[in-house]
Structure formats: C-alpha cells, structure tokens
Design a protein around this motif. Structure first.
Motif, mmCIF file in Angstrom:
data_model
loop_
_atom_site.group_PDB
_atom_site.id
_atom_site.type_symbol
_atom_site.label_atom_id
_atom_site.label_comp_id
_atom_site.label_asym_id
_atom_site.label_seq_id
_atom_site.Cartn_x
_atom_site.Cartn_y
_atom_site.Cartn_z
ATOM 1 N N TYR A 175 104.207 -7.520 106.610
ATOM 2 C CA TYR A 175 102.918 -6.533 106.847
ATOM 3 C C TYR A 175 103.240 -5.825 108.260
ATOM 4 N N ARG A 182 100.624 -2.929 109.248
ATOM 5 C CA ARG A 182 99.352 -3.456 108.678
ATOM 6 C C ARG A 182 98.907 -4.518 109.524
ATOM 7 N N ASP A 183 97.638 -4.335 109.991
ATOM 8 C CA ASP A 183 96.918 -5.503 110.758
ATOM 9 C C ASP A 183 96.498 -6.556 109.755
ATOM 10 N N ILE A 184 96.824 -7.836 110.279
ATOM 11 C CA ILE A 184 96.411 -8.881 109.373
ATOM 12 C C ILE A 184 96.013 -9.967 110.341
ATOM 13 N N THR A 208 91.020 -5.323 109.078
ATOM 14 C CA THR A 208 92.272 -6.457 109.105
ATOM 15 C C THR A 208 92.162 -7.214 107.863
ATOM 16 N N LEU A 209 93.438 -7.244 107.390
ATOM 17 C CA LEU A 209 93.603 -7.952 106.230
ATOM 18 C C LEU A 209 93.624 -9.338 106.306
ATOM 19 N N ASP A 218 92.612 -2.544 98.899
ATOM 20 C CA ASP A 218 92.976 -2.589 100.275
ATOM 21 C C ASP A 218 92.142 -1.462 100.774
ATOM 22 N N ASP A 219 91.532 -2.006 101.949
ATOM 23 C CA ASP A 219 90.988 -1.184 102.815
ATOM 24 C C ASP A 219 91.648 -1.258 104.200
ATOM 25 N N ARG A 220 92.412 -0.134 104.354
ATOM 26 C CA ARG A 220 93.258 -0.202 105.643
ATOM 27 C C ARG A 220 92.637 -0.163 107.014
ATOM 28 N N SER A 221 91.372 0.344 106.997
ATOM 29 C CA SER A 221 90.489 0.295 108.082
ATOM 30 C C SER A 221 90.259 -1.078 108.817
ATOM 31 N N GLN A 225 104.849 -2.506 107.548
ATOM 32 C CA GLN A 225 104.099 -1.513 107.078
ATOM 33 C C GLN A 225 102.878 -1.354 108.053
#
Ligand code: PRP
Length: 211
Positions: free
Chosen positions: A127, A132-134, A112-113, A107-110, A130
């Motif tokens: 997400y 986390r951008d998705i 968008t997943l 997972d590269d958190r920099s 967390q």
C-alpha cells in the motif's frame, strides 16, 4: 567428528515433497519415513540431519545457524527479511499473495483503508507503493472472517486454490505477488559446507527443471 549437514524441513505435505527431492539429491534418511512423532532424524552414512519445524519458523533456524539449509515460502522471506542466502526457487508450494474483499467492496480513497493480515510488512509495502493510507489489523489466522464481520475492509493473504475465499463469499481484488518455496542457506555455514550445499542446489535445480 562428523560434518553433518543440518536441514530444516517445513512440517506438512510440502515438507514431505521437499524431503524426497533431497533424497534424490543424494541425502536419503529412511528413518524419516517411519510414521512417528519424532522431529529429528539423521543418517550418519551420508552425514545429514533433518528436522521438522513449523513452516514459518524455518527461516529463523537457518538465519541463526541451527540449520545450514532449509526450505521456506517466499511469503515468509518477504515478510521477515531474514539474513540468509536464497539459493533456488523450487517451483513448488505455488500460490499468490493477494488483496481480497467482499464482492460489493468499493475503495474510497478519501478514507483510511482497514487491512487485516498475517503479513503486516508485505501489506504495508504494497500500500505504501500506492501512497494509500491504511490501518493494519494483525491477525494470526482465519483472516477471511475479518471483512465479513466488518473488522476490516480488505484482507491481504495467501490464495492457493481460491476455495477459502469462495466459501466465505470473498473475491480477489488483486493478486500482486507470486509465492513459491525457496531453498535458503545460513550465510556463514554456507562457506564451510559449500560442497554439500552446492551438490544439493544443483540436483534440486535439475529436478525443478522438470516441474
Ligand atoms: C491459508 C491462507 C488461506 C488459505 C488459502 O490458510 O491463509 O486461508 O490457506 O488457500 P486456498 O486458496 O486453497 O483456499 P492456512 O490453511 O495456512 O490457515 P490460516 O487460516 O491459519 O492462515
């Protein structure tokens, strides 16, 4: 005038199990065991009417009152938040909601997943919690193909035996929500048919104690 209890059963193996639990609870309907394509069965003696519906549609029938009670997966209840009473965990149909990916996924958190799923709302809230951008890619089935073809980084889907993931060379990243079948009831109808519904709930509860 008959006061039938209307029961939406999820079509398939789980639904058959559920029917036998209702039968034990005092609501038999022998006609349902005949092997045919009929979808509605009733037993006037005990005033019960069963109908087979797609598992993901049970909550719709119950929410709108076409069924008084039904059995739906916790996955569907979390995804669509229908306005129904959740009366009991039947402790069958057990599986997990999980994130899965290719074995080499990092997972590269920099960035968008990309998440492929049938369960858009469940994935979004998982997400969001967390931070986390998705981006969601909504699919209707065969979700496991998405990461293999590069359509997504991960999937959010149901894992039961794990066979589908294994046979497609995917691994579980995290199981985050246990799922099982739930007895649900229409809120208004519950008031009028509380005696029958309570009888069922009590018996099913006793039956689940032995599972
Ligand atoms: C579900 C789920 C997985 C599979 C998991 O699919 O979406 O693909 O079951 O089960 P397993 O861990 O025991 O292999 P379903 O059969 O509902 O079909 P779908 O591809 O249409 O979602």
């Amino acid at each position: 005038m008959k006061n039938y209890l209307n029961v939406a059963l999820p079509k398939g193996r789980l639904g058959e199990k559920v029917y036998y639990m209702f039968e034990k609870a005092g609501f038999p309907c022998p006609a349902i065991k005949e092997n045919n394509r009929k979808l509605i069965f009733e037993n006037p003696e005990v005033e019960v009417r069963y109908f087979w519906v797609k598992p993901s549609d049970v909550a719709i029938y119950v929410e709108r009152g076409a069924a008084d009670v039904g059995v739906a997966g916790k996955d569907i209840l979390l995804e669509y938040s229908p306005d129904v009473y959740e009366l009991l965990d039947l402790k069958i149909g057990k599986c997990d909601m999980a994130v899965a990916a290719k074995a080499d996924f990092k997972d590269d958190r920099s960035r968008t997943l990309n998440v492929a799923t049938k369960f858009t709302n469940i994935a979004k809230s998982y997400y969001a919690a967390q931070g986390r951008d998705i981006d969601i890619i909504h699919l209707n089935g065969s979700i496991e193909i998405a990461p293999i073809l590069g359509l997504s980084d991960v999937i959010v889907d149901i894992v039961e035996t794990g066979t589908t993931l294994k046979e497609n060379n995917l691994i579980v990243v995290e199981k985050f929500q246990p799922i099982s079948a739930r007895l649900i009831a229409n809120k208004a109808n519950f008031k009028f048919k509380s005696e029958q519904i309570e009888k069922i709930r009590r018996s099913l509860f006793e039956q689940t104690e032995n599972i």
